[in-house]
Design an enzyme around this catalytic site. Structure first.
Site, mmCIF file in Angstrom:
data_model
loop_
_atom_site.group_PDB
_atom_site.id
_atom_site.type_symbol
_atom_site.label_atom_id
_atom_site.label_comp_id
_atom_site.label_asym_id
_atom_site.label_seq_id
_atom_site.Cartn_x
_atom_site.Cartn_y
_atom_site.Cartn_z
ATOM 1 N N GLY A 1 -138.423 -86.205 37.108
ATOM 2 C CA GLY A 1 -138.905 -87.131 38.130
ATOM 3 C C GLY A 1 -139.537 -86.402 39.304
ATOM 4 O O GLY A 1 -140.562 -86.842 39.848
ATOM 5 N N GLN B 1 -134.831 -94.205 39.921
ATOM 6 C CA GLN B 1 -133.495 -94.810 39.819
ATOM 7 C C GLN B 1 -133.517 -96.222 39.249
ATOM 8 O O GLN B 1 -132.471 -96.760 38.891
ATOM 9 C CB GLN B 1 -132.820 -94.857 41.193
ATOM 10 C CG GLN B 1 -132.213 -93.551 41.627
ATOM 11 C CD GLN B 1 -131.119 -93.033 40.708
ATOM 12 O OE1 GLN B 1 -130.534 -93.769 39.900
ATOM 13 N NE2 GLN B 1 -130.849 -91.757 40.810
ATOM 14 N N SER C 1 -137.760 -90.644 35.149
ATOM 15 C CA SER C 1 -137.074 -89.445 34.683
ATOM 16 C C SER C 1 -136.081 -89.819 33.589
ATOM 17 O O SER C 1 -135.252 -90.716 33.780
ATOM 18 C CB SER C 1 -136.331 -88.828 35.869
ATOM 19 O OG SER C 1 -135.587 -87.715 35.443
ATOM 20 N N THR D 1 -147.230 -76.636 25.666
ATOM 21 C CA THR D 1 -146.827 -77.233 24.384
ATOM 22 C C THR D 1 -145.825 -78.357 24.637
ATOM 23 O O THR D 1 -144.875 -78.201 25.394
ATOM 24 C CB THR D 1 -146.204 -76.149 23.485
ATOM 25 O OG1 THR D 1 -147.203 -75.148 23.293
ATOM 26 C CG2 THR D 1 -145.776 -76.718 22.141
ATOM 27 N N CYS E 1 -128.651 -83.710 44.782
ATOM 28 C CA CYS E 1 -129.449 -82.574 45.260
ATOM 29 C C CYS E 1 -128.972 -82.083 46.608
ATOM 30 O O CYS E 1 -129.209 -80.959 46.984
ATOM 31 C CB CYS E 1 -130.909 -82.961 45.395
ATOM 32 S SG CYS E 1 -131.534 -83.707 43.934
HETATM 33 N N1 PLP Z 1 -136.393 -89.826 42.717
HETATM 34 C C1 PLP Z 1 -135.201 -90.414 42.802
HETATM 35 C C2 PLP Z 1 -135.096 -91.739 43.474
HETATM 36 C C3 PLP Z 1 -134.070 -89.796 42.279
HETATM 37 O O1 PLP Z 1 -132.886 -90.392 42.378
HETATM 38 C C4 PLP Z 1 -134.210 -88.526 41.652
HETATM 39 C C5 PLP Z 1 -133.031 -87.828 41.130
HETATM 40 O O2 PLP Z 1 -131.929 -88.041 41.590
HETATM 41 C C6 PLP Z 1 -135.489 -87.965 41.572
HETATM 42 C C7 PLP Z 1 -136.558 -88.623 42.122
HETATM 43 C C8 PLP Z 1 -135.703 -86.646 40.920
HETATM 44 O O3 PLP Z 1 -135.560 -86.758 39.533
HETATM 45 P P1 PLP Z 1 -135.306 -85.457 38.644
HETATM 46 O O4 PLP Z 1 -133.882 -85.091 38.819
HETATM 47 O O5 PLP Z 1 -135.609 -85.889 37.261
HETATM 48 O O6 PLP Z 1 -136.239 -84.419 39.136
#
Ligand code: PLP
Length: 395
Positions: free
Chosen positions: A72, A180, A200, A238, A326
Site C-alpha cells: 500500500g 484499510q 494492499s 519480474t 508503523c
Molecule cells: N494506508 C493505510 C490506511 C494503512 O493502514 C496502511 C498500513 O497500515 C498503509 C497505507 C500501508 O500499507 P502497507 O503496509 O501495505 O505498505
C-alpha cells in the site's frame, strides 16, 4: 496458550483458500511470464486473471486500470509522487491530518522540497471538514489525497462527497488511500469520482508483498520503476506471480464473503461492554457506527499507558495495538488522535481493537474477561488513582 489476534488492521492471516491458490506458483509453476517458452509464458494468463479479479472487485471499468505493486505504501507514494512529477506546474497538494504515514510522511517531505501542502482538519469524532476542502481547492491544486477508512479509528470519510466537491471546484486529481477499507466495505470505483486508489493485499488475507494501484483510464503517471516494461510499462520488475495470484483470489474471496454482520456484532459487543464496564474507557471516533469500519474500535483508557495495556494483554495472549503498527516504537501520542483533539491523558492510553472473519465470540469473551483486570492493575499503579476512582464513581 491460544493466541487471540485482534490486530487485523496491522495485518491479517493469509486465508487458506488464498494460500492454496498461490502455492503452485511457488513450487511447480515457477516460470517467468515474460519468457519466450510456454512454461513461463503460460503464467501470463494467471497474472491477467488476477488483474481481472481485482478490477471486478473494485468495480473498475477495465482491468488495464489495475497495476500490481509491492504494498500500500508503494501505491500511495507512486500515486502522489508520480502525479507531481508528471505535472511540475501543479505544486499544491491537499491531504488530511489523519492519513497513514505512507501519505502523511510523503506530504511532509513534499512540503520540504517546495510543494505547498494544505492539511484538512477533522473534528473530535474524526470526521472530515468538507468546508475546509472547498476553501482549500485552487486552480493550481494538482492532487487531493484522502483516505477512505482511518487505520486507527476506523472512521470512514465520505469519499463520494469529497470527489464531487473536487470535481466541482477544481481540475485536481483525486487519490484515495483505500488500504484499510478494501475487504471491509463495498468499493465501487466505476461510479465514484476517484482517479487513483491504493490497496494492499496483507490487509485482507493475501500475503505481505503485494498491493495494487488503480489508475483511472486517462490519468497519466510516469512509470514507478523503469526497466523491462512489465505492467504495461508502468512498473518494471519480474512479476511476483504467486503474490499476484494470491491478491486476485483474496479479492474474489472478499467478494463472496457475507460475514460482515457477524464481525460487526462482535466488535459492537466488545465496544459496548468495555465502555460500560471500565470506568476510564472512552471511545475514539464517531459514535455513529455506520460511519466506521465494521471491524474496528479504538478505545482510550484515561490516565494509563497504552503500551502497558498492550504488554499485559500480550502476556495474556491477546494481540492489540496502540495505533498504527508503523508508529508503535514511538512514545508520542498518536498523530491521528492529536488531530482529533483527544486530551493527551486519553490519547496516551488508546488501544485499537481490529477484528477479522477469523475471530470468534470466545475471543471477545476472553478479552472482556481479562481486560478489566489489566486496567484495574494499571489504575492501582497510577499516580492518578484517586482521579480514576472518581471517574468510576461518576459513571
Ligand atoms: N494506508 C493505510 C490506511 C494503512 O493502514 C496502511 C498500513 O497500515 C498503509 C497505507 C500501508 O500499507 P502497507 O503496509 O501495505 O505498505
Amino acid at each position: 496458550m491460544e493466541l487471540i489476534y485482534l490486530d487485523n488492521n496491522a495485518t491479517t492471516r493469509v486465508a487458506p483458500e488464498v494460500f492454496e491458490a498461490m502455492q503452485p506458483y511457488l513450487t511447480s509453476l515457477y516460470g517467468n511470464p515474460s519468457s519466450a517458452h510456454a512454461f513461463g509464458r503460460n503464467l501470463r494468463s494467471a497474472v491477467e486473471r488476477a488483474r481481472e479479479q481485482v478490477a471486478e472487485f473494485l468495480g473498475a471499468n477495465d482491468s488495464s486500470e489495475i497495476v500490481f505493486t509491492s504494498c500500500g505504501s508503494e501505491s500511495d507514494n507512486w500515486a502522489i509522487g508520480g502525479f507531481l512529477e508528471q505535472n511540475p506546474g501543479k505544486r499544491h497538494v491537499i491531504t488530511t491530518r489523519v492519513e497513514h504515514e505512507a501519505v502523511r510522511s510523503l506530504c511532509e517531505h513534499l512540503a520540504e522540497i517546495g510543494c505547498e501542502v494544505t492539511w484538512l482538519e477533522v473534528n473530535e469524532s474524526g470526521e472530515l471538514d468538507l468546508d475546509g476542502l472547498r476553501r482549500a481547492l485552487r486552480r493550481d491544486t494538482g492532487i487531493v489525497s484522502v483516505m477512505l477508512a482511518n487505520n486507527e479509528t476506523g472512521v470512514l470519510f465520505p469519499i463520494e462527497d469529497v470527489g464531487r466537491i473536487i470535481r466541482e471546484h477544481s481540475e485536481a486529481v483525486f487519490h484515495v488511500d483505500g488500504v484499510q477499507a478494501v475487504g471491509k466495505i463495498p468499493i465501487n470505483l466505476r461510479d465514484w469520482p476517484v482517479d487513483l486508489f491504493a490497496l494492499s493485499g496483507h490487509k485482507f488475507h493475501a500475503p505481505k508483498g503485494v498491493g495494487a494501484l488503480y489508475i483511472r483510464r486517462g490519468v497519466m503517471l510516469p512509470p514507478f520503476i523503469i526497466g523491462g516494461g512489465q505492467e504495461q510499462g508502468r512498473r518494471a520488475g519480474t512479476e511476483a506471480v504467486a503474490n499476484i495470484v494470491a491478491l486476485g483470489r483474496a479479492c474474489q474471496l472478499a467478494n463472496e464473503f457475507n460475514g460482515h454482520d457477524q464481525i460487526r456484532a462482535l466488535r459492537d459487543k466488545l465496544e459496548d461492554e468495555l465502555l460500560s464496564k471500565i470506568p476510564n474507557a472512552r471511545l475514539n471516533g464517531t459514535a455513529d457506527r455506520d460511519k466506521r469500519l465494521p471491524n474496528t474500535t479504538n478505545i482510550s483508557f484515561e490516565y494509563v499507558e497504552g503500551e502497558n495495556i498492550v504488554a499485559m494483554l500480550d502476556e495474556a495472549g491477546v494481540c492489540v495495538s496502540t495505533g498504527s503498527a508503523c508508529s508503535s516504537d514511538s512514545h508520542e501520542a498518536s498523530a491521528v488522535l492529536r488531530a482529533m483533539n483527544i486530551p493527551y491523558t486519553a490519547a496516551r492510553g488508546s488501544i485499537r481493537f481490529s477484528l477479522s472473519r477469523y475471530n470468534t465470540e470466545a475471543d471477545i469473551d476472553y478479552t472482556l474477561n481479562v481486560l478489566p483486570g489489566v486496567i484495574e492493575r494499571l489504575i492501582e499503579m497510577s499516580p492518578y488513582e484517586s482521579e480514576l476512582r472518581a471517574l468510576g464513581a461518576r459513571k
